[in-house]
Design an enzyme around this catalytic site. Sequence first.
Site, PDB file in Angstrom:
ATOM      1  N   GLU A  69       0.822  -1.213   0.000  1.00 11.17           N
ATOM      2  CA  GLU A  69       0.000   0.000   0.000  1.00 11.17           C
ATOM      3  C   GLU A  69       0.855   1.262   0.000  1.00 11.17           C
ATOM      4  O   GLU A  69       0.504   2.257  -0.636  1.00 11.17           O
ATOM      5  CB  GLU A  69      -0.921   0.007   1.229  1.00 11.17           C
ATOM      6  N   THR A 115      22.844 -36.866   3.743  1.00 13.81           N
ATOM      7  CA  THR A 115      22.578 -36.359   2.401  1.00 13.81           C
ATOM      8  C   THR A 115      23.614 -35.323   1.989  1.00 13.81           C
ATOM      9  O   THR A 115      24.123 -35.337   0.862  1.00 13.81           O
ATOM     10  CB  THR A 115      21.168 -35.747   2.333  1.00 13.81           C
ATOM     11  N   GLY A 165      16.902 -38.341   2.413  1.00 11.27           N
ATOM     12  CA  GLY A 165      16.776 -39.712   1.971  1.00 11.27           C
ATOM     13  C   GLY A 165      15.538 -40.389   2.525  1.00 11.27           C
ATOM     14  O   GLY A 165      14.680 -39.775   3.170  1.00 11.27           O
TER      15      GLY A 165
END
Length: 365
Positions: free
Chosen positions: A57, A201, A296
């Site tokens: 705004e 990972t 995983g």
Amino acid sequence: MIPFTSLDYDMMNRAIQLAWRGRYTTAPNPNVGCVITKHGEIIGEGYHQRAGEPHAEVHALRAAGELARGATAYVTLEPCSHYGRTPPCAKGLIDAGVAKVICAMQDPNPQVAGRGIAMLREAGIEVEVGLLEQDAQALNLAFLKRMRTGKPFVQLKMAASLDGQTALANGQSQWITSAAARKDVQKFRALSGAILSTSQTVIADNASLNVRADELGDEAIATMAPQTLRQPLRVILDRQNKLTADLKLFNTDGEVLVLTEQEQSLLDEAGQFDIDQLCQMLADKHNINHIWVEAGATLASAFIQAQVVDELIVYLAPKIMGCDGRGLLGALGLESMSDVTELQFKDVRQIGPDIRIIAEPKFNQ
């Protein structure tokens, strides 16, 4: 309620388009767009670009200037009514002399929750709510969930061959899916507030888990200008302290939060991370609306079992690897078909040579 006109729909559509421009930069704030019109013409428009900076705004009112007096403002979310890092937008609209405000939806944020609308009406401004509400909700799924429930929106990403294998038996997995799919993942990462994975990972792929601007696409980069790229918080579960400082994870831009077994409040009786507590902690302590999970089979299964996943994002490659590989998910402890988690497909499309499925789990509560 007076029916909305074709002009109203056009202007709110424009406000929604503007709001999408902030999708990679506004977190943890919502995406919001604003259009101000007078005599059927746009005299000012803007969108929220970054938390702590002016709201939509404010940008639109600055563009409209004195012409805002007697004008109509279209806003995708109820104007805020409280003082935070920026003044309340409802007051800004009142001070500018706007005659009418049309909001796509009420803000579920407890600090707002109808107060902005009430403030406008008390000042004599006509207010209508509900124009293109579903489109406005789509702008802020994660923000809205957290405001309504206190819990973050969780997306679980997985990638597999057509027969559901994520790696060969020897652990090799780079690359099952295509470069196009990996580029697509970058957009999802960029939308999130936190990227969550495991040390296993990270070490296996030497993954940085960051957002790379050159893979977002020209259109995405254009919508972010002139802001710099926002890097989500990278949250790594590393109970056994296996991570080392030489990994790419620690040598790329962005904050990293490593959680070990010393985080006793996040562990369950078995010494594993309590997934529900983990997600709640990220929402409460780190102001995270949206968690993107890349991990995983073991962690993926834990998230499914905890029933905290809002969407599964699954990439299937046109490859066959055989059942001697590693599966998409670990054991879920199912003993009956009534225990199986059903999914509702929300989107299925081809990304390069791969198929991407977005599905919503229907958990048995």
